[in-house]
Design a protein around this motif. Structure first.
Motif, PDB file in Angstrom:
ATOM      1  N   HIS A   5       9.884   1.059   1.599  1.00  0.00           N
ATOM      2  CA  HIS A   5       9.378   0.115   0.605  1.00  0.00           C
ATOM      3  C   HIS A   5       8.533   0.808  -0.457  1.00  0.00           C
ATOM      4  O   HIS A   5       7.850   1.796  -0.200  1.00  0.00           O
ATOM      5  N   ASP A   6       8.641   0.275  -1.655  1.00  0.00           N
ATOM      6  CA  ASP A   6       7.977   0.840  -2.823  1.00  0.00           C
ATOM      7  C   ASP A   6       6.466   0.711  -2.689  1.00  0.00           C
ATOM      8  O   ASP A   6       5.948  -0.244  -2.101  1.00  0.00           O
ATOM      9  N   CYS A   7       5.755   1.660  -3.283  1.00  0.00           N
ATOM     10  CA  CYS A   7       4.295   1.702  -3.155  1.00  0.00           C
ATOM     11  C   CYS A   7       3.607   0.481  -3.752  1.00  0.00           C
ATOM     12  O   CYS A   7       2.480   0.153  -3.364  1.00  0.00           O
ATOM     13  N   ASN A   8       4.262  -0.214  -4.682  1.00  0.00           N
ATOM     14  CA  ASN A   8       3.634  -1.353  -5.353  1.00  0.00           C
ATOM     15  C   ASN A   8       4.190  -2.690  -4.887  1.00  0.00           C
ATOM     16  O   ASN A   8       3.874  -3.726  -5.473  1.00  0.00           O
ATOM     17  N   LEU A   9       4.990  -2.692  -3.842  1.00  0.00           N
ATOM     18  CA  LEU A   9       5.545  -3.947  -3.343  1.00  0.00           C
ATOM     19  C   LEU A   9       4.440  -4.810  -2.751  1.00  0.00           C
ATOM     20  O   LEU A   9       3.653  -4.349  -1.912  1.00  0.00           O
TER      21      LEU A   9
END
Length: 305
Positions: free
Chosen positions: A241-245
């Protein structure tokens, strides 16, 4: 680096805002010649949703890793890297397990993981943080909505959104034992939060996060056309998962724990600068000072036997 512009200000006493992401989500492209790489379809899914679930991808690693983590619980008793639940002495998190386990260290460099990470980040990577999250049966508490990047930016000085979190389910993650909730597509927006960061805020936030948590009206706007997805699967499932999710999790109300092993990979081209909070650096187990590029290992055996 002194003087690095703060492109994602947060906790500066201003009004809470949602703003567009300024950075790419996927920095690389399809690499069919590279073993264990993601397809263009996978990359497009990750770019659009902010997460990717690979069901039952590494089931052979579950048993040896669980044995190793049981050993770490005993060997690391009393270490500052261990955090308990906010209202009990139940173990909640083991930070930096790779520093105390050859198996976990090598697993973090497994090409089935690392090749995909390099592809998403478009560069070599280093292991910025690692943890084992344990949500005990009945006693594992919730975690509010938040973006990891907001904390890493404010408190660790991560300048840009060029990091990815990868985690392996060590137990079945079900609808009932406190699974991760995510807001698909939320990573395309940045939530700048209210508040001021106190010194050693991490000592509280790792038990119960208060800062960096968007207000209900901000979440209402973010959820407006996106909805909530729960990330569930069998033990052995691998998740990116993306760091800004934007994500969070509910209490574990089931009679089985929810355990995962997590790695945070940061691009070597995105190394932290002076924390944007202006406060001292957080401990080594939250932002790893060893920023050398990771080298893949081809085999975990006999360590995983």
């Amino acid at each position: 680096m002194e003087g690095t512009p703060d492109l994602y200000p947060s906790r500066v006493n201003g009004k809470e805002t949602l703003s567009p992401r300024l950075d790419p989500v996927v920095y690389g492209g399809a690499q069919p010649e590279v073993p264990h790489s993601l397809s263009q379809r996978d990359l497009d899914t990750f770019d659009r949703q902010g997460f990717l679930v690979m069901n039952d991808y590494m089931p052979e690693m579950v048993a040896p890793l669980k044995r190793e983590i049981t050993r770490l619980r005993d060997d690391m008793a009393g270490y500052e890297e261990l955090y308990t639940e906010p209202d009990s002495d139940e173990l909640r998190t083991i930070f930096k397990p790779f520093a105390y386990s050859d198996l976990i260290d090598r697993f973090s460099r497994d090409p089935r993981i690392l090749n995909k990470v390099r592809q998403i980040l478009g560069s070599d990577a280093y292991l910025m943080q690692s943890r084992v999250n344990i949500k005990p049966a009945f006693k594992g508490k919730s975690f509010p909505w938040h973006s990891d990047f907001e904390t890493w930016h404010v408190e660790d000085g991560m300048p840009r959104m060029r990091a990815v979190t990868v985690w392996l389910m060590l137990t079945d993650n079900t609808e009932h034992n406190g699974p991760l909730y995510v807001i698909p597509g939320s990573h395309h927006h940045y939530a700048s939060c209210e508040g001021n960061t106190g010194e050693k805020n991490y000592q509280q936030s790792l038990k119960k996060q208060m800062l960096g948590v968007p207000k209900p009206e901000t979440m209402e706007a973010l959820l407006d056309d996106k909805g909530i997805a729960s990330v569930t699967g069998q033990a052995g499932t691998l998740v990116f998962h993306d760091c800004n999710l934007m994500h969070g999790s509910p209490d574990n109300i089931a009679n089985d724990p929810r355990s995962i092993l997590m790695f945070v990979y940061n691009s070597v081209e995105n190394k932290p600068v002076t924390p944007f909070s202006g406060l001292p650096l957080r401990p080594h187990y939250l932002s790893n000072p060893d920023q050398r590029p990771l080298q893949a290992v081809e085999s975990l055996w006999p360590l995983a036997s």
